[in-house]
Write a protein that holds these residues in place. Sequence first.
Motif, mmCIF file in Angstrom:
data_model
loop_
_atom_site.group_PDB
_atom_site.id
_atom_site.type_symbol
_atom_site.label_atom_id
_atom_site.label_comp_id
_atom_site.label_asym_id
_atom_site.label_seq_id
_atom_site.Cartn_x
_atom_site.Cartn_y
_atom_site.Cartn_z
ATOM 1 N N VAL A 186 -10.588 -9.098 -0.360
ATOM 2 C CA VAL A 186 -9.151 -8.797 -0.585
ATOM 3 C C VAL A 186 -9.162 -7.320 -1.173
ATOM 4 N N ASP A 187 -8.486 -6.530 -0.664
ATOM 5 C CA ASP A 187 -8.095 -5.073 -1.570
ATOM 6 C C ASP A 187 -7.034 -5.392 -2.367
ATOM 7 N N VAL A 188 -7.242 -4.806 -3.506
ATOM 8 C CA VAL A 188 -6.259 -5.117 -4.684
ATOM 9 C C VAL A 188 -4.933 -4.472 -4.308
ATOM 10 N N ARG A 189 -4.769 -3.357 -3.568
ATOM 11 C CA ARG A 189 -3.579 -2.933 -3.117
ATOM 12 C C ARG A 189 -2.606 -3.573 -2.122
ATOM 13 N N ASN A 190 -3.138 -4.554 -1.338
ATOM 14 C CA ASN A 190 -2.706 -5.507 -0.651
ATOM 15 C C ASN A 190 -2.321 -6.515 -1.222
ATOM 16 N N ILE A 191 -2.885 -6.693 -2.503
ATOM 17 C CA ILE A 191 -2.351 -7.960 -3.263
ATOM 18 C C ILE A 191 -1.033 -7.149 -3.817
ATOM 19 N N ALA A 192 -0.910 -6.018 -4.432
ATOM 20 C CA ALA A 192 0.085 -5.312 -5.066
ATOM 21 C C ALA A 192 1.280 -5.474 -4.018
ATOM 22 N N ASN A 193 1.072 -5.187 -2.864
ATOM 23 C CA ASN A 193 2.021 -5.265 -1.648
ATOM 24 C C ASN A 193 2.484 -6.374 -1.481
ATOM 25 N N PHE A 194 1.630 -7.320 -1.462
ATOM 26 C CA PHE A 194 2.387 -8.798 -1.327
ATOM 27 C C PHE A 194 3.291 -9.164 -2.484
ATOM 28 N N VAL A 195 2.837 -8.792 -3.777
ATOM 29 C CA VAL A 195 3.719 -9.079 -4.702
ATOM 30 C C VAL A 195 4.919 -8.663 -4.866
ATOM 31 N N GLU A 196 5.070 -7.364 -4.336
ATOM 32 C CA GLU A 196 6.149 -6.360 -4.370
ATOM 33 C C GLU A 196 7.289 -7.264 -3.412
ATOM 34 N N LYS A 197 6.924 -7.674 -2.189
ATOM 35 C CA LYS A 197 7.573 -8.612 -1.209
ATOM 36 C C LYS A 197 8.269 -9.664 -1.839
ATOM 37 N N ALA A 198 7.159 -10.485 -2.522
ATOM 38 C CA ALA A 198 7.512 -11.860 -3.329
ATOM 39 C C ALA A 198 8.584 -11.697 -4.315
ATOM 40 N N VAL A 199 8.646 -10.633 -4.981
ATOM 41 C CA VAL A 199 9.802 -10.688 -6.236
ATOM 42 C C VAL A 199 11.129 -10.550 -5.659
ATOM 43 N N PHE A 200 11.305 -10.034 -4.228
ATOM 44 C CA PHE A 200 12.561 -9.939 -3.971
ATOM 45 C C PHE A 200 13.217 -11.489 -3.272
#
Length: 298
Positions: A186-200
């Motif tokens: 898994v690309d660390v940037r894909n993780i960050a994108n996933f988290v950004e969506k989750a916080v909303f």
Amino acid sequence: YMKKICLIGSNGFIGKNIYEKLKLNEHLKITRFSSFKNKFEDEVNNLEFDTMIFCAGIHPNIDSNNQKTIFESKKIIRNCRSLFLKSKNIIFFSSYLTLFETSKSIIDENNKYDFYKYENEYGKSKIILEKFFLKFCKYFKKDYLILCPTHVIGPNDPKINPNNKFLLDIEKKKIILFPDVYIPLVDVRNIANFVEKAVFKEKLGKKKIIINDQSIKLSKYIYSIKHKSFYLIIPINRKLILYINKLLNIFNYQILNRRRIKYIELNPFVKKDTLNINFNLDETINDTKRFFKNRKDE
């Protein structure tokens, strides 16, 4: 309305990338807290948070001592307890290793973990922290999401995490011997994108999910890393590795530690892939190589 986020563990590989991604969002106010230093790294006026993102783990200089691992894990929880209480919901980073069930080669969220005796200190700290975390959330009725990334690779690495080190080591080698196993990435940037969506999200769902871009044969991963450069690649049958290891154990000699041997024996395969991947494997590998090359040239 600006959502207030408390990020714990922002100096690590995953935490740093999450911070760099979320700070660009004008609808989010990010406050970083160091569980190691037990203090905020940003100015904070109000200790009430919409979401806590917990990426912390024990530090790699801890020795191989189970009691110390438990002590250090409890210390992290103790340092962060008041912030847990003041956060409406929590995104907790664990590891896909906490889903290893030694009787199953397929890794999914329903597996019953029994890999503890094979784990290193970091892996042990993750399962201990997760157990404390779940008890806390159930007692205080907190909404939560447990994220379990697989082998995390990518650029923007503050030090050099083991998975990126493996990538760079493979790039340098001319002769490569490897076990015939799968590797989930898994690309660390894909993780960050996933988290950004989750916080909303209004509700996190009190669940545990695997974060994975894809699972591929280790041979294919090596081919992707090496690309067109010259090298000799030699696959080794898993059963042969296990047999040789048993033979060498008779003479008290090990080529691999217990954890690696058990991993090869298990040959875990992650079925689930994360949706909406922003960076594919070739982009991730090239960006990672470029990042470390530029850092070396500086």
